[in-house]
Write a protein that holds these residues in place. Structure first.
Motif, PDB file in Angstrom:
ATOM      1  N   ARG A 188      -4.496  -1.350  -0.468  1.00  0.00           N
ATOM      2  CA  ARG A 188      -3.800  -2.341   0.355  1.00  0.00           C
ATOM      3  C   ARG A 188      -3.882  -1.886   1.808  1.00  0.00           C
ATOM      4  NH1 ARG A 188      -4.441  -4.484  -3.726  1.00  0.00           N
ATOM      5  NH2 ARG A 188      -2.948  -5.563  -5.088  1.00  0.00           N
ATOM      6  N   ARG A 247      -1.895  -2.085   5.345  1.00  0.00           N
ATOM      7  CA  ARG A 247      -0.654  -2.423   6.046  1.00  0.00           C
ATOM      8  C   ARG A 247      -0.948  -2.636   7.524  1.00  0.00           C
ATOM      9  NH1 ARG A 247       4.595  -1.318   4.622  1.00  0.00           N
ATOM     10  NH2 ARG A 247       3.909   0.178   3.030  1.00  0.00           N
ATOM     11  N   TRP A 263       0.875  -7.321   5.403  1.00  0.00           N
ATOM     12  CA  TRP A 263      -0.282  -6.804   4.682  1.00  0.00           C
ATOM     13  C   TRP A 263      -1.501  -7.695   4.884  1.00  0.00           C
ATOM     14  CZ3 TRP A 263       0.296  -2.136   2.377  1.00  0.00           C
ATOM     15  CH2 TRP A 263       1.603  -1.697   2.152  1.00  0.00           C
TER      16      TRP A 263
END
Length: 644
Positions: A420, A422, A428
């Motif tokens: 993922r 950030r 996100w």
């Protein structure tokens, strides 16, 4: 009598008795004495003369002998020099020919004979004019050779050089200079070099500097040069021009699946097909990779460019025969117009490229003209590329983990690591947005290396906690899997973080496996020997060959979510999933079902002896900090019967 000559005294003693009076004989004896004296003087003079003649003859003989020896030495030196001359001439790579002022051949070497297919017998006449006729007959352009030959005669004081081409395709570099002796020209020396290989290399270098080695189409440099020339002409003639940018949709998958060799052949076939469809006033070039670019001059309107683009799109949709099977491609095409969209080659190519990406974003397999709003989209893609590099440097990526649950025990025994991103300001960025960009810009390997590092670090961090026996699956892209030293990099990370090899699982797609089966087998065997397990991700969406299930050292097979979604409503999907599970188990391969979202799906999978399930039914991907509560909680209940 004692004063007489010794010989006379001897004669007197021998012939005159002692008693004879010798007084009366004295005048006679004195005369004889004088004769003897004169004889001695004459003899002495003769002896001296003979002595002098002998010394002179001896001296002259010695001089003659020295001269003879000198001549012999000179002869030997001359013979050695002549032998050395012939050996040197015959050893040189150049043909040598020497002609005197009377147009007679003085000397030549073997290389000269071989260069023009002559023999010594054919030059026995020593006539340079007859030789010229033999040489001229071999020239592709005899008139040029004639001018050069005459030039050497009209300007004998100078050195001259020319390049001639023979009828058999060879190139001979001819250099001629005068032969001087005692301040006078005695003829000419010709040096002839066969530079055919050099010429061929130059032609090949020139060809490859302007042509693509794979397709033999003009390359980007040649296209840019031609486009600049065409733009100058269009500006002068006030005509329009189109730049058409073409990208083969799906080429990467075919290249990864069938291998680079077949990918190259597909590009060659596509290049030939494009070339066969364009009119003479259109230039086509390979821009790079699976991209081609065209220039269409003398447009009457933009519809001409669109018609050509559609013709190319339609012809490239026809199947290609490759690896004994039909291979299908589609094409995304972008068009930029001069002078509407730009007036420089760089601008038109860039905007045609933007229009092509716009065609891709609109579903591929279509044609789009450049529009001003595409500038913003292009800037956005470039920003993503820059941001990915920054994210790697600034550690903005984070791994989330999704549990994989054993359907027999209900326990989560492993997790899949999912990246993922950030945002620095909060929020996100979806992997669906940055992963394709990373693959396009060649950053996916850097991301994969980071994921491996972080996953091993996290496994080490769980040591001594309830999660210490949890195994972690990491996705490796096709680009990363084909990278040299992958196995060594995995080994280094396991050793650095003291991670047991069985706690790391490598997930790869079917396309990564099928790109090169021999290399794939080697890598998978090395991973197995190390203790690292491997899984085939998204099974059923790619090649799906039962042969590699049998041959490759694979531990786990993951059924793609697209088969699981309709498992309860589509009997064909149900049959396929059952067959996949049974075949995998036959080969001793564990099966994981992806995208499980309902209890009914879990029950159905359990009834068909599926080993592991993963999906939102159990949990979404969560940060490492939230994982203990999921994994160490109560086991997930698994019904013993499938839903009706």
């Amino acid at each position: 009598m004692s004063d007489f000559h010794r010989l006379l005294q001897r004669q007197i003693r021998r012939h005159l008795p002692d008693g004879i009076e010798k007084g009366p004989l004295r005048p006679f004896l004195e005369a004889v004495h004088q004769a003897y004296i004169q004889f001695d003087e004459d003899r002495a003079l003769l002896e001296r003369s003979l002595e002098l003649s002998s010394d002179e003859l001896s001296a002259r003989y010695k001089e003659l002998n020295r001269h003879t020896q000198a001549v012999e030495r000179t002869r030997r030196h001359l013979e050695q020099s002549l032998s050395l001359l012939h050996a040197t001439l015959d050893a040189t790579c150049d043909g040598i020919l020497v002609i005197d002022n009377d147009q007679r051949i003085v000397i030549y070497n073997q290389t000269f004979l071989e260069m023009f297919g002559l023999d010594r017998q054919s030059l026995k006449h020593r006539n340079a004019r007859r030789l010229y006729a033999k040489l001229a007959a071999q020239m592709r352009h005899p008139d040029e050779f004639e001018r050069y030959w005459q030039l050497t005669r009209k300007a004998p004081e100078g050195a001259h050089e020319c390049l001639v081409e023979l009828r058999d395709g060879r190139y001979i570099d001819c250099y001629s200079q005068p032969r001087w002796h005692q301040g006078r020209i005695q003829g000419r020396v010709w040096s002839l070099s066969d530079i055919s290989e050099l010429k061929k290399s130059e032609q090949e270098a020139r060809f490859h500097s302007y042509n693509d080695a794979l397709t033999e189409l003009p390359n980007r440099s040649a296209f840019t040069e031609r486009l600049n020339h065409a733009l100058s002409k269009s500006q002068h003639d006030r005509t329009e021009l189109a730049v058409i940018f073409l990208d083969l949709d799906g080429f990467k998958y075919i290249n990864d699946t069938l291998g680079i060799e077949y990918g190259d052949e597909l590009l060659r076939l596509a290049a030939r097909r494009i070339s066969s469809q364009i009119p003479r006033h259109v230039t086509v070039a390979r821009y790079g990779g699976d991209e081609f670019i065209l220039m269409m001059e003398g447009l009457s309107n933009s519809f001409d460019a669109l018609l050509l683009a559609e013709r190319l799109r339609n012809t490239l949709q026809q199947p290609f025969r490759l690896a004994e099977q039909d291979v299908h491609l589609t094409t995304s095409i972008g068009i930029a117009l001069y002078p509407t969209d730009g007036k420089s080659a760089e601008t038109l190519m860039r905007k045609a490229d933007m229009a092509m990406y716009d065609a891709k974003s609109k579903g591929r397999n279509n044609c789009q003209f450049y529009a001003d709003e595409l500038e913003k989209l292009s800037a956005h893609r470039m920003q993503i590329r820059h941001n990915i590099r920054r994210a790697l440097k600034e550690n903005e990526f984070e791994l989330f983990y999704q549990p994989k649950v054993d359907l027999e025990s209900g326990q989560a025994t492993s997790v899949e690591a999912l990246i993922r991103w950030r945002k620095p300001g909060g929020g996100w960025i979806s992997p669906a947005e940055f992963i394709p960009a990373a693959e396009e810009y060649g950053l996916i390997v850097d991301i994969g290396e980071w994921v491996l590092e972080e996953a091993c670090r996290q496994i080490h961090a769980w040591e001594g906690t309830p999660l210490e026996n949890l195994s972690v699956a990491v996705n490796i892209s096709a680009q990363h899997f084909r990278k040299a030293h992958l196995v060594e990099h995995i080994r280094e990370r396991l050793e650095r973080y003291m991670v047991p090899a069985h706690q790391l699982e490598i997930e790869i797609t079917e396309s990564a496996i099928m790109s090169d089966l021999d290399t794939t087998t080697q890598i998978l065997n090395q991973l197995r020997e190390m203790g690292v397990t491997t899984a085939i991700d998204d099974f059923g969406t790619g090649y799906s060959s039962l042969n590699y299930l049998k041959c490759l050292p694979i531990d786990t097979l993951k059924i793609d979510k697209s088969f699981i979604d309709d498992l309860l409503t589509d009997s064909r999907n149900l049959t396929l999933v059952e067959a996949i599970i049974n075949i995998a188990h036959t080969f001793g391969i564990k099966v994981v079902a992806e995208g499980v979202e309902t209890l009914d799906t879990v029950c159905m999978l359990s009834s068909y002896s599926c080993d592991v399930a993963q999906g939102y039914y159990y949990s979404r991907p969560v940060p490492a900090g939230e994982l203990p509560a999921l994994v160490t909680g109560q086991p997930c209940p698994v019904p013993n019967t499938s839903p009706i």
